[in-house]
Design a protein around this motif. Structure first.
Motif, PDB file in Angstrom:
ATOM      1  N   ILE A 158      -4.473  -5.196  -7.834  1.00 14.17           N
ATOM      2  CA  ILE A 158      -3.875  -4.488  -7.833  1.00 14.17           C
ATOM      3  C   ILE A 158      -4.711  -3.083  -7.631  1.00 14.17           C
ATOM      4  O   ILE A 158      -5.430  -1.933  -6.694  1.00 14.17           O
ATOM      5  CB  ILE A 158      -3.147  -3.415  -8.180  1.00 14.17           C
ATOM      6  N   GLY A 159      -5.591  -3.417  -8.591  1.00  7.28           N
ATOM      7  CA  GLY A 159      -6.876  -2.147  -8.755  1.00  7.28           C
ATOM      8  C   GLY A 159      -7.712  -2.247  -7.088  1.00  7.28           C
ATOM      9  O   GLY A 159      -8.383  -1.356  -7.399  1.00  7.28           O
ATOM     10  N   GLN A 160      -8.544  -3.733  -6.855  1.00  9.65           N
ATOM     11  CA  GLN A 160      -8.783  -3.216  -5.311  1.00  9.65           C
ATOM     12  C   GLN A 160      -8.388  -3.230  -4.676  1.00  9.65           C
ATOM     13  O   GLN A 160      -8.818  -2.462  -3.198  1.00  9.65           O
ATOM     14  CB  GLN A 160      -8.857  -4.891  -5.517  1.00  9.65           C
ATOM     15  N   SER A 161      -7.354  -3.029  -4.383  1.00 11.22           N
ATOM     16  CA  SER A 161      -6.224  -2.876  -2.928  1.00 11.22           C
ATOM     17  C   SER A 161      -5.805  -1.782  -3.215  1.00 11.22           C
ATOM     18  O   SER A 161      -5.033  -1.458  -2.058  1.00 11.22           O
ATOM     19  CB  SER A 161      -5.708  -4.503  -2.470  1.00 11.22           C
TER      20      SER A 161
ATOM     21  N   LEU B 283       1.732   3.925  -9.687  1.00 13.60           N
ATOM     22  CA  LEU B 283       2.127   3.322 -10.333  1.00 13.60           C
ATOM     23  C   LEU B 283       2.380   1.587 -11.033  1.00 13.60           C
ATOM     24  O   LEU B 283       3.163   1.477  -9.784  1.00 13.60           O
ATOM     25  CB  LEU B 283       3.229   4.012 -11.299  1.00 13.60           C
ATOM     26  N   ILE B 284       2.000   1.198 -11.800  1.00 11.13           N
ATOM     27  CA  ILE B 284       2.317   0.438 -12.112  1.00 11.13           C
ATOM     28  C   ILE B 284       3.542  -0.599 -13.407  1.00 11.13           C
ATOM     29  O   ILE B 284       3.208   0.576 -14.868  1.00 11.13           O
ATOM     30  CB  ILE B 284       1.368  -1.090 -12.189  1.00 11.13           C
ATOM     31  N   THR B 285       4.303  -1.141 -13.660  1.00 11.09           N
ATOM     32  CA  THR B 285       5.256  -1.021 -15.068  1.00 11.09           C
ATOM     33  C   THR B 285       5.048  -3.108 -14.189  1.00 11.09           C
ATOM     34  O   THR B 285       5.082  -3.974 -13.883  1.00 11.09           O
ATOM     35  CB  THR B 285       6.579  -0.677 -14.452  1.00 11.09           C
ATOM     36  N   ASP B 286       5.928  -3.509 -15.741  1.00 12.92           N
ATOM     37  CA  ASP B 286       6.522  -4.912 -15.631  1.00 12.92           C
ATOM     38  C   ASP B 286       7.483  -5.421 -15.815  1.00 12.92           C
ATOM     39  O   ASP B 286       7.782  -4.416 -16.867  1.00 12.92           O
ATOM     40  CB  ASP B 286       4.884  -5.748 -16.178  1.00 12.92           C
TER      41      ASP B 286
ATOM     42  N   ARG C 209       1.641  -0.746   0.093  1.00 16.54           N
ATOM     43  CA  ARG C 209       0.153  -0.052   0.126  1.00 16.54           C
ATOM     44  C   ARG C 209       1.382   1.088  -0.070  1.00 16.54           C
ATOM     45  O   ARG C 209       0.563   2.300  -0.481  1.00 16.54           O
ATOM     46  CB  ARG C 209      -1.175  -0.033   0.980  1.00 16.54           C
ATOM     47  N   GLY C 210       2.109   1.131   0.810  1.00 15.89           N
ATOM     48  CA  GLY C 210       2.588   2.282   0.413  1.00 15.89           C
ATOM     49  C   GLY C 210       3.646   2.601  -0.144  1.00 15.89           C
ATOM     50  O   GLY C 210       3.983   3.361  -0.815  1.00 15.89           O
ATOM     51  N   CYS C 211       3.380   1.579  -1.636  1.00 13.57           N
ATOM     52  CA  CYS C 211       4.667   1.952  -2.484  1.00 13.57           C
ATOM     53  C   CYS C 211       4.219   2.908  -4.110  1.00 13.57           C
ATOM     54  O   CYS C 211       3.118   2.776  -3.991  1.00 13.57           O
ATOM     55  CB  CYS C 211       4.803   0.355  -3.102  1.00 13.57           C
ATOM     56  N   GLU C 212       5.168   3.727  -4.582  1.00 14.47           N
ATOM     57  CA  GLU C 212       5.051   4.991  -5.735  1.00 14.47           C
ATOM     58  C   GLU C 212       4.425   3.727  -6.648  1.00 14.47           C
ATOM     59  O   GLU C 212       4.268   3.924  -7.701  1.00 14.47           O
ATOM     60  CB  GLU C 212       5.834   5.220  -5.609  1.00 14.47           C
ATOM     61  N   LEU C 213       5.571   2.323  -6.475  1.00 14.24           N
ATOM     62  CA  LEU C 213       5.038   2.204  -8.597  1.00 14.24           C
ATOM     63  C   LEU C 213       5.375   0.270  -7.431  1.00 14.24           C
ATOM     64  O   LEU C 213       6.359  -0.024  -6.614  1.00 14.24           O
ATOM     65  CB  LEU C 213       6.805   2.338  -9.037  1.00 14.24           C
TER      66      LEU C 213
ATOM     67  N   GLY D 131      -3.313   4.790 -17.729  1.00 14.45           N
ATOM     68  CA  GLY D 131      -1.999   5.607 -17.963  1.00 14.45           C
ATOM     69  C   GLY D 131      -0.980   5.311 -16.813  1.00 14.45           C
ATOM     70  O   GLY D 131      -0.640   5.353 -17.170  1.00 14.45           O
ATOM     71  N   ARG D 132      -2.062   4.234 -16.005  1.00 15.97           N
ATOM     72  CA  ARG D 132      -1.176   4.408 -14.408  1.00 15.97           C
ATOM     73  C   ARG D 132       0.017   3.029 -14.866  1.00 15.97           C
ATOM     74  O   ARG D 132       0.651   2.759 -14.152  1.00 15.97           O
ATOM     75  CB  ARG D 132      -1.648   3.451 -13.231  1.00 15.97           C
TER      76      ARG D 132
END
Lengths: 272, 272
Positions: A80-83, A89-92, A59-63, A112-113
């Motif tokens: 992630i969308g729910q929690s 931000l999300i990347t993979d 929860r505290g993560c920026e990315l 766009g996130r």
């Protein structure tokens, strides 16, 4: 202080965690694993500051960096969308980008996130125990923005990627998937087919550096290869077809017995 | 004291010379090069005790190791027959064995003084400057006796080969050539064809470990590859045909989209 979450602590996730933690106190890494045992192992190996099997820990993560098998990503977008907060931000790091971007569009309220990424790094060995903070040294780390996506929120992440040794590279997702079929997915397909054949036709007794060189990729993560072959099917089939054609040209030249030198020097040395 | 002659001081000849000289005072190595400049370089690098460009310098040798390009061997049999004592043993390191044995039968009064050999060692780099006394560590060194050939005169040479780290392996020459087509000659052919295709289809920008792994062999000695492809033509064509068939099976499975996992795990892990 940047707080980064890493979901999936295998070779890539573990190596990214180790490399990021080496940057010092400005970065903190939280890992998300399948089990608490995996979490303790990741902590012990120094891949993360802390890890757990509960998504709320991110929860505290920026990315959040998704480094799981590709097939898990769509479900993770939903979780992630729910929690997690909407501005996380999300990347993979998945090897095929279009399907992941499509999943982001389906599952995230604000697609766009998410910025698709693919570090061109790897080892024949997989798993966190083979993690290495130097894994990304000198390797391209491709990012595949969606059309008109705002990259500003991700600038600091691209900078961190540079600081762990990688070279960020922007590329259209479809073009990435097409090129990756040649530089990566065709490579492990040929290696696997080669090993399957050579094992049947020759004893291991006389195998030297030629065999070992060609066989190396075949010893990689079979599950990952199968996932990639399914996800990048069309491009990989094209690459196989084109390779079959090039090989037929080699066959013809060898059967003809002339102009053999350009066959082998063009590939290795020329600048074509 | 065993006096050994080495004709042709490239990667293999130079590495053999260095490795043999490390065995100490019981072995002495005389090199034969194309020019006196090459001879001085080989001496300076420690690949030989002495070297020259005159075949007469090999007169005191008990055994001569031919490590030149394959196409030079027939001429060397003739030169050795004319210039060196009849009891000088001859062996070689060529990658294809039947043509060399046939040349020995044509050119040597007593073909039994020649024993074909093939160390399964190599590097992408060629030339004496890349020579390495450890090159043969753990590698098979195939010997291909002619039918009913007396191996007794060569026993001490096989022992020396063991002492420089290689594993001597007796094999029928035709069988060697057939198996080598798979474990070695098909490997560099695939690597060359792969590089020729991937360079055309993808930028170098995103090339990672997959590309580099598959491309390594393509950077080898093009002249040697061309010679091998000509000398082992029939077996290499068979290997290419069989590979094309196996790859078509991979293509079909990928197009079908199921049972992908065994495709990639069979190759890498199974014991088939």
């Amino acid at each position: 202080m940047r707080q980064i979450g890493i979901v999936g602590l295998g070779l890539i996730g573990g190596s990214a965690g180790m490399a990021l933690r080496r940057l010092g106190a400005e970065v903190s890494v939280t890992g998300l694993c399948l089990t608490e045992d995996d979490a303790r192992l990741a902590e012990r190996l120094g891949a993360v500051d802390t890890a757990s099997a509960r998504i709320e820990s991110l929860r505290g993560c920026e990315l959040v960096l998704l480094a799981t098998p590709m097939t898990e990503i769509e479900g993770l977008f939903e979780a992630i969308g729910q929690s997690l907060p909407e501005d996380t931000l999300i990347t993979d790091v998945a090897s095929v980008k279009l399907p992941v971007i499509e999943a982001a569009r389906r599952r995230l309220a604000a697609a766009g996130r998410f910025l698709g990424g693919h570090p061109m790094a790897g080892r024949a060995e997989s798993g966190i125990r083979h993690s290495d903070p130097g894994l990304f040294n000198g390797t391209p780390w491709v990012f595949t923005p969606q059309p008109e996506q705002d990259l500003a929120p991700f600038q600091w992440w691209m900078e961190l990627v540079t600081r762990i040794g990688a070279r960020p590279l922007l590329m259209d997702a479809a073009e990435h998937d097409r090129q990756a079929a040649y530089v990566s997915h065709l490579a492990f397909t040929l290696s696997s087919a080669y090993v399957a054949l050579a094992r049947r036709k020759a004893g291991e007794g006389i195998a030297g550096p030629g065999f070992r060189g060609m066989a190396r990729l075949a010893h990689g993560d079979a599950r990952m290869y199968a996932e990639i072959a399914a996800a990048n099917q069309r491009n990989l089939l094209d690459a196989i077809d084109n390779f079959t054609q090039v090989l037929a040209g080699y066959r013809q030249a060898i059967a003809g017995g002339d102009r053999l030198l350009p066959l082998f020097s063009e590939a290795g040395h020329a600048s074509d």
